[in-house]
Write a protein that holds these residues in place. Structure first.
Motif, short mmCIF file in Angstrom:
data_model
loop_
_atom_site.label_atom_id
_atom_site.label_comp_id
_atom_site.label_asym_id
_atom_site.label_seq_id
_atom_site.Cartn_x
_atom_site.Cartn_y
_atom_site.Cartn_z
N THR A 4 60.59 44.61 -14.82
CA THR A 4 60.48 43.18 -15.09
C THR A 4 60.87 42.86 -16.53
O THR A 4 60.93 41.71 -16.90
CB THR A 4 59.06 42.67 -14.82
OG1 THR A 4 58.14 43.40 -15.62
CG2 THR A 4 58.70 42.82 -13.35
N LYS A 5 61.10 43.88 -17.33
CA LYS A 5 61.57 43.69 -18.72
C LYS A 5 63.08 43.70 -18.73
O LYS A 5 63.71 44.63 -18.23
CB LYS A 5 61.06 44.81 -19.63
CG LYS A 5 59.56 44.96 -19.65
CD LYS A 5 58.90 43.85 -20.39
CE LYS A 5 57.40 44.10 -20.44
NZ LYS A 5 56.65 42.93 -20.62
N SER A 27 60.55 39.01 -20.48
CA SER A 27 59.85 39.48 -19.30
C SER A 27 60.04 38.49 -18.16
O SER A 27 59.98 37.28 -18.37
CB SER A 27 58.36 39.62 -19.62
OG SER A 27 57.64 40.00 -18.48
N ASP A 61 51.16 40.74 -13.49
CA ASP A 61 52.07 41.29 -14.49
C ASP A 61 51.41 41.17 -15.85
O ASP A 61 51.33 40.09 -16.42
CB ASP A 61 53.40 40.53 -14.49
CG ASP A 61 54.38 41.07 -15.49
OD1 ASP A 61 54.36 42.29 -15.75
OD2 ASP A 61 55.17 40.28 -16.02
N TYR A 63 51.27 40.96 -19.61
CA TYR A 63 52.28 40.65 -20.62
C TYR A 63 51.93 41.35 -21.92
O TYR A 63 50.80 41.24 -22.41
CB TYR A 63 52.37 39.15 -20.87
CG TYR A 63 53.28 38.82 -22.02
CD1 TYR A 63 54.66 38.89 -21.86
CD2 TYR A 63 52.78 38.50 -23.26
CE1 TYR A 63 55.51 38.62 -22.91
CE2 TYR A 63 53.62 38.24 -24.32
CZ TYR A 63 54.99 38.30 -24.14
OH TYR A 63 55.83 38.04 -25.19
#
Length: 76
Positions: A4-5, A27, A61, A63
């Motif tokens: 997801t990065k 992200s 997710d 962060y």
């Protein structure tokens, strides 16, 4: 490899007075990669869901800003 990065290389002007940032990262949330919500997805308990910000584990997710990652390695 799935992540997801994401990263990209912005244009760097030769006349920019500041030191350039060669690679910028961002992200993306996991829900972008799930076409539809499948039945019987694993769920957090209600108290865990309040802390995670979502009921379903597939949409969670955590962060981490790039500055937090840099601080983990420093000795200050």
């Amino acid at each position: 490899m799935f992540t997801t990065k994401k990263a990209y290389e912005p244009y760097v002007s030769p006349f920019d007075p500041c030191k350039p940032i060669r690679v910028k990262t961002y992200s993306t949330p996991p829900h972008l990669y799930i076409g539809f919500q499948q039945p019987n997805l694993p769920q957090f308990t209600p108290s865990e869901a309040l802390r995670a910000g979502t009921l379903w584990k597939a949409f969670y997710d955590p962060y981490y800003s790039p500055y937090e990652r840099a601080r983990e390695g420093s000795s200050t």
